[in-house]
Design an enzyme around this catalytic site. Structure first.
Site, PDB file in Angstrom:
ATOM      1  CE  LYS A 111     -81.491 -82.669 -54.523  1.00 31.36           C
ATOM      2  NZ  LYS A 111     -80.536 -83.737 -54.793  1.00 31.36           N
ATOM      3  CE  LYS A 192     -84.056 -83.014 -60.995  1.00 30.05           C
ATOM      4  NZ  LYS A 192     -82.703 -83.319 -60.507  1.00 30.05           N
ATOM      5  CE  LYS A 195     -81.020 -90.725 -58.712  1.00 26.83           C
ATOM      6  NZ  LYS A 195     -80.301 -89.484 -58.429  1.00 26.83           N
TER       7      LYS A 195
HETATM    8  P1  TYM Z   1     -78.483 -86.904 -60.028  1.00 31.56           P
HETATM    9  O1  TYM Z   1     -78.212 -88.145 -59.276  1.00 31.56           O
HETATM   10  O2  TYM Z   1     -79.562 -85.996 -59.552  1.00 31.56           O
HETATM   11  O3  TYM Z   1     -78.820 -87.257 -61.536  1.00 31.56           O
HETATM   12  C1  TYM Z   1     -77.932 -88.058 -62.289  1.00 31.56           C
HETATM   13  C2  TYM Z   1     -77.888 -87.571 -63.716  1.00 31.56           C
HETATM   14  O4  TYM Z   1     -79.197 -87.623 -64.312  1.00 31.56           O
HETATM   15  C3  TYM Z   1     -79.551 -86.349 -64.809  1.00 31.56           C
HETATM   16  N1  TYM Z   1     -80.984 -86.156 -64.574  1.00 31.56           N
HETATM   17  C4  TYM Z   1     -81.848 -85.797 -65.511  1.00 31.56           C
HETATM   18  N2  TYM Z   1     -81.712 -85.547 -66.821  1.00 31.56           N
HETATM   19  C5  TYM Z   1     -82.813 -85.210 -67.519  1.00 31.56           C
HETATM   20  N3  TYM Z   1     -84.042 -85.110 -66.956  1.00 31.56           N
HETATM   21  C6  TYM Z   1     -84.229 -85.359 -65.629  1.00 31.56           C
HETATM   22  N4  TYM Z   1     -85.426 -85.277 -65.085  1.00 31.56           N
HETATM   23  C7  TYM Z   1     -83.102 -85.722 -64.857  1.00 31.56           C
HETATM   24  N5  TYM Z   1     -82.932 -86.036 -63.545  1.00 31.56           N
HETATM   25  C8  TYM Z   1     -81.619 -86.286 -63.386  1.00 31.56           C
HETATM   26  C9  TYM Z   1     -78.727 -85.356 -64.008  1.00 31.56           C
HETATM   27  O5  TYM Z   1     -78.565 -84.148 -64.688  1.00 31.56           O
HETATM   28  C10 TYM Z   1     -77.432 -86.109 -63.827  1.00 31.56           C
HETATM   29  O6  TYM Z   1     -76.613 -85.953 -64.956  1.00 31.56           O
HETATM   30  N6  TYM Z   1     -74.818 -83.763 -58.706  1.00 31.56           N
HETATM   31  C11 TYM Z   1     -75.164 -84.892 -59.556  1.00 31.56           C
HETATM   32  C12 TYM Z   1     -74.284 -86.102 -59.341  1.00 31.56           C
HETATM   33  C13 TYM Z   1     -72.813 -85.861 -59.458  1.00 31.56           C
HETATM   34  C14 TYM Z   1     -72.096 -85.652 -60.652  1.00 31.56           C
HETATM   35  C15 TYM Z   1     -70.735 -85.527 -60.274  1.00 31.56           C
HETATM   36  C16 TYM Z   1     -72.474 -85.549 -61.999  1.00 31.56           C
HETATM   37  C17 TYM Z   1     -71.920 -85.844 -58.429  1.00 31.56           C
HETATM   38  N7  TYM Z   1     -70.652 -85.656 -58.923  1.00 31.56           N
HETATM   39  C18 TYM Z   1     -69.739 -85.308 -61.224  1.00 31.56           C
HETATM   40  C19 TYM Z   1     -71.467 -85.333 -62.939  1.00 31.56           C
HETATM   41  C20 TYM Z   1     -70.109 -85.210 -62.557  1.00 31.56           C
HETATM   42  C21 TYM Z   1     -76.607 -85.282 -59.279  1.00 31.56           C
HETATM   43  O7  TYM Z   1     -77.156 -84.983 -58.268  1.00 31.56           O
HETATM   44  O8  TYM Z   1     -77.137 -86.081 -60.237  1.00 31.56           O
END
Ligand code: TYM
Length: 326
Positions: A111, A192, A195
């Site tokens: 990022k 990956k 969004k």
């Molecule tokens: P984020 O917002 O990027 O994504 C949310 C969740 O979706 C999953 N994900 C995917 N899984 C499969 N294929 C993909 N292409 C894909 N894109 C996203 C992510 O693995 C995630 O589970 N850091 C985290 C948010 C967060 C969090 C937490 C998660 C903050 N605090 C505590 C768990 C526990 C994030 O950026 O997710």
């Protein structure tokens, strides 16, 4: 019964990657465990956000949580910023985290690559994520593959805290789907699906219209062959589409291979689009009802109340153990 915590950023509209990798598992786990699911709005501002767009993305994500099947009588649905204990434990976790650990995080490297003026919050992001999980003493964290490194750091911080200040946190484990833990971009299977991508053809949003979904899938990159075969090494694009198909239809990869044997990519892609549309249409319908109902504020208030009770108790325990006067 385990404590389950997870979160999704509101830095864009949710994709089917978010649904398959995480959100769908939230709905499965809620029946048997003590669940806390949040929109991580504080994490979302680690990269610049337009305020009006951020607000819309937050509301939209909450409505999608409910539309996807989260039952608020079972699981707490809330915003990270509504439970101030996240920011406070986030700070305490930052003081326990080593610079070298944060420097190794691949999400930070991705990022921040090629950007000037990187906010310090993007760097310390994983310490706040550790706090998110540890506040609820969660042992199960439903996430996609890309979050495993952050979870590894959370485990290290939990152990570090326990060793320094006495047994406090159980050690959390990731909970990932079998074939959909890493859904890749439709235009480039080495990346990956995200969004925050600037190319809308690379992702399918949970709220994309059926016609848009059909178009995106028909244009998804494949290879010059014609065999619908799961081989992530040699056929990453087709394998990715097969993962999406399998996750959205509950058909096994072997069944999909058998169904399209000798048929080429055309019929496979056409059916894949219908499978995705069939999965998302009822969710989109419920989404519209929830947005129109005006219930989101109440859901968030109740969710924050429930989450705060657990989070504040842990924060108090942590501060006491660290020597603060509470
Ligand atoms: P984020 O917002 O990027 O994504 C949310 C969740 O979706 C999953 N994900 C995917 N899984 C499969 N294929 C993909 N292409 C894909 N894109 C996203 C992510 O693995 C995630 O589970 N850091 C985290 C948010 C967060 C969090 C937490 C998660 C903050 N605090 C505590 C768990 C526990 C994030 O950026 O997710």
């Amino acid at each position: 019964m385990a404590n389950v915590l997870s979160g999704i950023q509101s830095s864009g509209q949710l994709t089917i990657g978010n649904y398959i990798g995480a959100l769908r598992n939230y709905t499965k786990l809620q029946h048997e465990h003590d669940c806390y699911f949040m929109v991580v709005d504080l994490h979302s501002v680690t990269l610049p956000q337009d305020p009006a767009t951020l607000r819309e993305n937050i509301e939209s994500a909450v409505a999608l949580f409910i539309a996807a099947g989260i039952d608020t009588s079972k699981a707490a649905v809330f915003l990270q910023s509504h439970v101030p204990a996240h920011a406070e434990l986030g700070w305490l976790m930052t003081t326990l985290t080593y610079m070298g650990e944060l420097e190794r995080m691949t999400q930070f490297k991705d990022k921040s690559a090629g950007k000037d003026s990187i906010g310090a919050g993007l760097f310390t992001y994983p310490s706040l994520m550790a706090a998110d999980i540890l506040l609820y003493k969660a042992t199960m964290v439903p996430v996609g593959d890309d979050q495993k490194q952050h979870l590894e750091l959370t485990r290290d911080l939990a152990n570090r805290f326990n060793n320094r200040f006495g047994e406090t946190f159980p050690i959390p484990q990731p909970y990932t789907p079998e074939v959909g833990a890493r859904i890749m971009s439709l235009d480039d299977a080495s990346k990956k699906m995200s969004k925050s991508s600037t190319n809308p053809a690379s992702f399918i949003l949970m709220l994309d219209e059926p016609a848009v979904i059909r178009k995106k899938i028909s244009r998804a990159v494949t290879d010059s062959g014609r065999e619908v075969k799961y081989d992530p090494q040699n056929k990453p694009e087709v394998s990715n589409l097969m993962s999406i198909y399998s996750e959205c239809s509950n058909m096994s990869i072997a069944d999909i291979e058998a169904k399209y044997e000798g048929q080429g990519y055309g019929p496979f892609k056409k059916d894949l689009a219908e499978v995705v549309v069939a999965l998302l249409e009822p969710i989109q319908q419920r989404y519209r009802e929830i947005r129109e109902s005006g219930e989101i504020a109440k859901i968030l208030r109740e969710g924050a109340e429930k989450a705060s009770a657990t989070a504040n108790a842990t924060l108090r325990e942590v501060k006491e153990k660290m020597g603060f006067i509470v």
